[in-house]
Design a protein around this motif. Structure first.
Motif, short mmCIF file in Angstrom:
data_model
loop_
_atom_site.label_atom_id
_atom_site.label_comp_id
_atom_site.label_asym_id
_atom_site.label_seq_id
_atom_site.Cartn_x
_atom_site.Cartn_y
_atom_site.Cartn_z
N VAL A 103 31.31 32.75 -79.21
CA VAL A 103 32.69 32.28 -79.33
C VAL A 103 33.67 33.43 -79.58
CG1 VAL A 103 32.09 29.95 -80.09
CG2 VAL A 103 32.38 31.77 -81.80
N TRP A 104 33.16 34.60 -79.96
CA TRP A 104 34.04 35.75 -80.14
C TRP A 104 33.21 37.02 -80.11
CZ3 TRP A 104 34.79 39.90 -83.43
CH2 TRP A 104 36.02 40.57 -83.31
N ALA A 105 33.77 38.07 -79.55
CA ALA A 105 33.12 39.38 -79.54
C ALA A 105 34.19 40.46 -79.56
CB ALA A 105 32.24 39.54 -78.31
N SER A 106 33.90 41.57 -80.19
CA SER A 106 34.81 42.70 -80.15
C SER A 106 34.53 43.54 -78.92
CB SER A 106 34.66 43.55 -81.42
OG SER A 106 33.37 44.16 -81.45
N GLU A 107 35.45 44.40 -78.59
CA GLU A 107 35.25 45.33 -77.48
C GLU A 107 34.28 46.42 -77.94
OE1 GLU A 107 37.86 48.22 -74.50
OE2 GLU A 107 38.71 47.49 -76.39
N PRO A 108 33.21 46.70 -77.21
CA PRO A 108 32.23 47.70 -77.65
C PRO A 108 32.87 49.05 -77.97
CG PRO A 108 31.37 46.47 -75.80
CD PRO A 108 32.80 46.06 -75.96
N GLY A 109 32.56 49.54 -79.16
CA GLY A 109 33.00 50.86 -79.56
C GLY A 109 34.44 50.95 -80.04
N ARG A 110 35.17 49.85 -79.98
CA ARG A 110 36.59 49.89 -80.34
C ARG A 110 36.86 49.03 -81.56
NH1 ARG A 110 38.50 54.08 -77.83
NH2 ARG A 110 40.63 53.23 -77.85
N ALA A 111 37.84 49.45 -82.33
CA ALA A 111 38.25 48.67 -83.50
C ALA A 111 38.69 47.27 -83.08
CB ALA A 111 39.38 49.38 -84.23
N PHE A 112 38.30 46.28 -83.86
CA PHE A 112 38.77 44.92 -83.57
C PHE A 112 39.84 44.48 -84.55
CE2 PHE A 112 35.01 44.35 -86.27
CZ PHE A 112 35.47 43.51 -87.26
N LEU A 113 40.09 45.32 -85.58
CA LEU A 113 41.15 45.04 -86.53
C LEU A 113 41.96 46.31 -86.71
CD1 LEU A 113 42.31 42.87 -88.51
CD2 LEU A 113 40.92 43.95 -90.29
N THR A 114 43.26 46.22 -86.50
CA THR A 114 44.17 47.32 -86.77
C THR A 114 45.35 46.77 -87.55
OG1 THR A 114 45.32 47.00 -84.66
CG2 THR A 114 43.49 48.57 -84.68
N ALA A 115 46.15 47.67 -88.08
CA ALA A 115 47.29 47.24 -88.89
C ALA A 115 48.36 48.32 -88.87
CB ALA A 115 46.85 46.94 -90.32
N ALA A 116 49.54 47.95 -89.32
CA ALA A 116 50.66 48.89 -89.32
C ALA A 116 51.64 48.54 -90.41
CB ALA A 116 51.36 48.87 -87.96
N THR A 117 52.44 49.52 -90.78
CA THR A 117 53.65 49.28 -91.56
C THR A 117 54.83 49.57 -90.64
OG1 THR A 117 53.68 51.54 -92.40
CG2 THR A 117 52.57 49.87 -93.76
N GLY A 118 55.92 48.89 -90.88
CA GLY A 118 57.08 49.10 -90.04
C GLY A 118 58.09 48.00 -90.19
N THR A 119 58.98 47.91 -89.21
CA THR A 119 60.04 46.91 -89.25
C THR A 119 60.13 46.20 -87.90
OG1 THR A 119 61.69 48.54 -88.57
CG2 THR A 119 61.40 48.18 -90.95
N LEU A 120 60.61 44.98 -87.97
CA LEU A 120 60.91 44.19 -86.78
C LEU A 120 62.42 43.95 -86.75
CD1 LEU A 120 60.23 42.27 -84.38
CD2 LEU A 120 59.96 40.45 -86.09
N ASP A 121 63.07 44.46 -85.72
CA ASP A 121 64.51 44.25 -85.54
C ASP A 121 64.71 43.29 -84.38
OD1 ASP A 121 65.13 46.06 -87.57
OD2 ASP A 121 65.07 47.75 -86.18
#
Length: 767
Positions: A103-121
């Protein structure tokens, strides 16, 4: 674009043929856009394209580049089972299974969770919104340091990296017995992105009502509810609208109904959990990488629901299992809803003319029941939500007459209020003043009611986050709208909550995408209060997990085009169908009509006829006069068009028995009434075609989507198929070009269907 509820109307008692009707509707941008585009066209002819380039550089635009994705590091492999779910963590990927199916799989060798700080305008101009994402830091690399079994699943813990900077995360995988969910939390982040793996270039479908290709592979899509624009990229119309009306032309990514829900050709589906904290946050869908699908949500945490199945239809049904869905009233299924206005005599005249032509009429749709007002931009409607007894002095007699004929009556409402004092009608309440004094309105930064310019008058949104305001407005609609003997209404708008508004509860920026859901809930409450079990309401703006009994595709241009015309209405319907909106229709004949001088966009008799042929095989037929009724042909004003429309309404009525079964399935399972071939015939050539559709599983329609065409290509799945209008038997598993003269659309029924004989006889006998 412009919003689709209201258009010009004639003074009470004026003959439709006796005078030209004013080009008007009560939306703020219509007259300004019409006039501005005309002036812009003339300016272009004088200034040339060089000046255009300079001006375009200053226009607002989406700026939502995808978040970077780095490597995945796993401390140790892991395998485990928890109930029906299983988790596999290998050296380069994570996989989640349920009942043995992935039902779910990550891409081989790649991060499946990332994050950021920033703003939305977000820039805003009269219902158009342009988001810009600014990321200060992106944690693009991921480690999995520990996997801990829990009572219902597992918890994964690790770190996200941005160069030398790290931040911890936690990801909980839970099987609650009904479905598998994944909940990711990155406390230090402003936005969190979950990246799902897919087979390289596997098709991706959904993300709300998208008016582009059914397969969205390669795109980066802002998931933001907003006006969809004039032309949506069709040139020179959109260019002129951009130049003269502050980027009102729109793009192919703008839609009234966008949310994070998708299914892939790998037979996996994912959506942000409708009840979660991030359900209505601004999000970006990233389909630009060939091996993954990213959903970045502007919230420190995100919870998603996972689905799988043996077929695309099973995936879509599983993905939307548990959503509340209501049936549409049966009375809508036996004829057309006729758009008419101008007072009682004008309504009677139109209905009589169409009946004389042999039209099956289920109801009328009277938008101008509240009366007209004159502004600098022409005649518009009063958003006072009370009957104008000057315009309709014999309203109750008209309603009684129509009901006695078996014809239902519907009207129009939106979530705005206007000051009723300038109308000078002592017989009505001033709902704006009542709401203002009771502090039931959306406020601005100073705490005053947030006045939103409508081009000649100011309107105010009822604060739907305030329980008292919702109760009050639901009661108003129940008493003042439904209490006037109507059987339903177009529930317009809900896409325009300003991001800088102040609300009774919550942040406008966080609740902007939730406003359609709050509006739907308010309308449903009004119908309950009025005791109207067959109340029919239809919406154009949408939110995650909010499923109207009936939706419509908004403001299409009066042409055949893929950008913003007839074909775009079909594409939006098919996309919405896999996103959780199973019952969708469109304005028959389109809505937006603009004289751009370089080209006058008015609908032709052929467009009306071809649109009617598509609508006859949908869940509801409803005509619209357009925003320029006097400049556009109305169905009863041309004998050939009226005769053809009447024939198509008889086809629509002839399909009622079969369609009832399809509608029931839509309510039970969430599968759409109008289905892309991907849902019905996966693995066949029919699954690759966007220009045809299935009504249920057994009826296939290839509408004519090009002007001047009298034949059309249809891709038939394997088996045998019978032409509904000729009875001809055709071998499937091939693409054939067939005659499709006006009045005989390319419509087939599966010869093996138990409905085959009945439908062929009914359609052929409907003529």
């Amino acid at each position: 674009m412009l919003g689709d509820g209201e258009a010009a109307a004639r003074p009470a008692g004026t003959s439709r043929r006796a005078r030209a009707r004013p080009h008007s509707r009560p939306r703020p941008r219509t007259r300004r856009i019409l006039r501005g585009i005309a002036l812009g066209a003339a300016a272009l002819l004088v200034l040339g394209i060089g000046a255009v380039g300079v001006q375009l550089a200053r226009l607002p635009a989406d700026d939502v580049a995808p978040i970077a994705v780095g490597a995945l590091e796993v401390a140790a492999p892991f395998e485990g089972e928890s109930g029906a779910a299983a988790l596999q963590v290998s050296g380069d990927a994570v996989r989640v299974l349920r009942d043995g199916a992935l039902v779910w799989a990550s891409e081989p060798g790649r991060a499946f969770l990332t994050a950021a700080t920033g703003t939305l305008d977000v820039q805003e101009h009269r219902g158009y919104f342009w988001p810009a994402v600014h990321r200060d830091r992106v944690w693009s690399e991921q480690t999995i340091d520990a996997v801990t079994p829990t009572a219902e699943g597992w918890t994964l813990e690790g770190r996200l990296r941005a160069g030398a900077h790290e931040t911890p995360y936690e990801l909980a995988i839970v099987d609650d017995g009904a479905r598998v969910t994944m909940a990711a939390s990155v406390p230090a982040a402003t936005s969190v992105a979950l990246h799902s793996g897919r087979t390289e270039r596997a098709g991706v479908h959904g993300f709300g009502e998208q008016f582009t290709d059914f397969d969205l592979d390669g795109r980066v899509i802002p998931l933001l509810v907003r006006e969809q624009g004039v032309g949506r990229g069709l040139q020179p119309l959109s260019l002129l609208a951009d130049l003269t009306n502050h980027a009102a032309g729109g793009t192919d990514l703008m839609t009234y109904a966008a949310w994070p829900s998708f299914a892939t050709d790998d037979l996996r589906g994912l959506r942000v959990a409708p009840g979660s904290a991030a359900a209505h946050a601004f999000a970006v869908a990233d389909l630009s990488a060939p091996g993954r699908v990213g959903v970045e949500v502007w919230n420190p945490s995100v919870t998603v629901e996972l689905a799988g199945g043996d077929t695309p239809a099973a995936v879509v049904a599983a993905l939307h299992e548990g959503d509340e869905r209501r049936p549409i009233a049966d009375w809508t299924q036996h004829g057309m809803l006729v758009g008419a206005q101008g007072g009682s005599d004008a309504v009677r005249e139109r209905v009589a003319a169409l009946r004389e032509a042999g039209t099956e009429i289920a109801g009328v749709w009277l938008q101008d029941w509240v009366g007209q007002r004159t502004t600098d931009f022409g005649e518009r409607l009063w958003w006072t939500w009370q009957l104008d007894r000057t315009r309709y002095p014999d309203w109750q007699r008209l309603v009684d007459e129509l009901h006695a004929e078996g014809t239902r009556v519907t009207s129009y409402v939106n979530p705005f209020l206007v000051d009723a004092a300038p109308k000078g009608d002592p017989g009505i309440r001033n709902l704006y003043a009542e709401a203002r004094d009771a502090q039931l309105l959306v406020r601005d930064a100073s705490g005053q009611p947030y006045g939103i310019d409508q081009g000649g008058f100011t309107a105010y949104l009822v604060d739907l986050t305030n329980p008292a305001a919702r109760d009050w407005f639901a009661e108003v609609i129940a008493e003042e709208v439904l209490g006037e003997g109507v059987d339903g209404f177009m529930a317009d708008f809900a896409e325009g909550l300003p991001f800088d508004a102040a609300l009774h509860e919550g942040s406008a920026a966080e609740l902007h995408n939730a406003w359609p859901r709050l509006w739907m809930e308010t309308v449903a409450d009004a119908c309950r209060r009025a005791g109207e079990p067959e109340c029919v309401t239809w919406f154009r703006a949408g939110s995650l997990g909010a499923t109207p009994a009936l939706a419509w595709t908004g403001d299409q241009l009066v042409d055949f085009g893929r950008e913003d015309g007839l074909e775009s209405a079909l594409l939006g319907t098919l996309s919405a169908g896999v996103s959780g909106w199973p019952v969708v229709h469109s304005d028959l004949g389109g809505y937006t009509s603009i004289d751009a001088r370089v080209h006058d966009y008015v609908r032709s008799p052929e467009l009306l006829q071809r649109w009617a042929e598509l609508a006859a095989f949908g869940p509801m037929m409803r005509t619209h006069e357009t925003n320029r009724p006097a400049a556009n042909l109305q169905p009863d004003e041309d004998a050939a068009v009226a005769s053809h429309l009447a024939a198509m309404t008889r086809v629509f009525a002839a399909l009622a028995g079969y369609r009832a079964e399809v509608l029931d399935e839509a309510v039970r399972t969430g599968l759409p009434v109008m289905r892309h071939g991907w849902l019905v015939a996966p693995g066949t050539a029919a699954a690759e075609v966007d220009t045809q559709f299935f009504l249920g599983d057994d009826v296939l329609v290839a509408p004519v989507l090009r002007p001047g065409a009298d034949e059309v290509a249809v891709t038939l799945p394997p088996g045998q198929w019978r032409h509904l209008f000729t009875g001809e038997l055709v071998e499937g598993g091939q693409t054939v070009t067939v005659p499709a003269p006006i009045g005989q659309p390319a419509a087939y029924v599966d010869a093996a269907s138990p409905w085959a004989d009945e439908l062929v006889d009914a359609v052929r006998g409907s003529g």
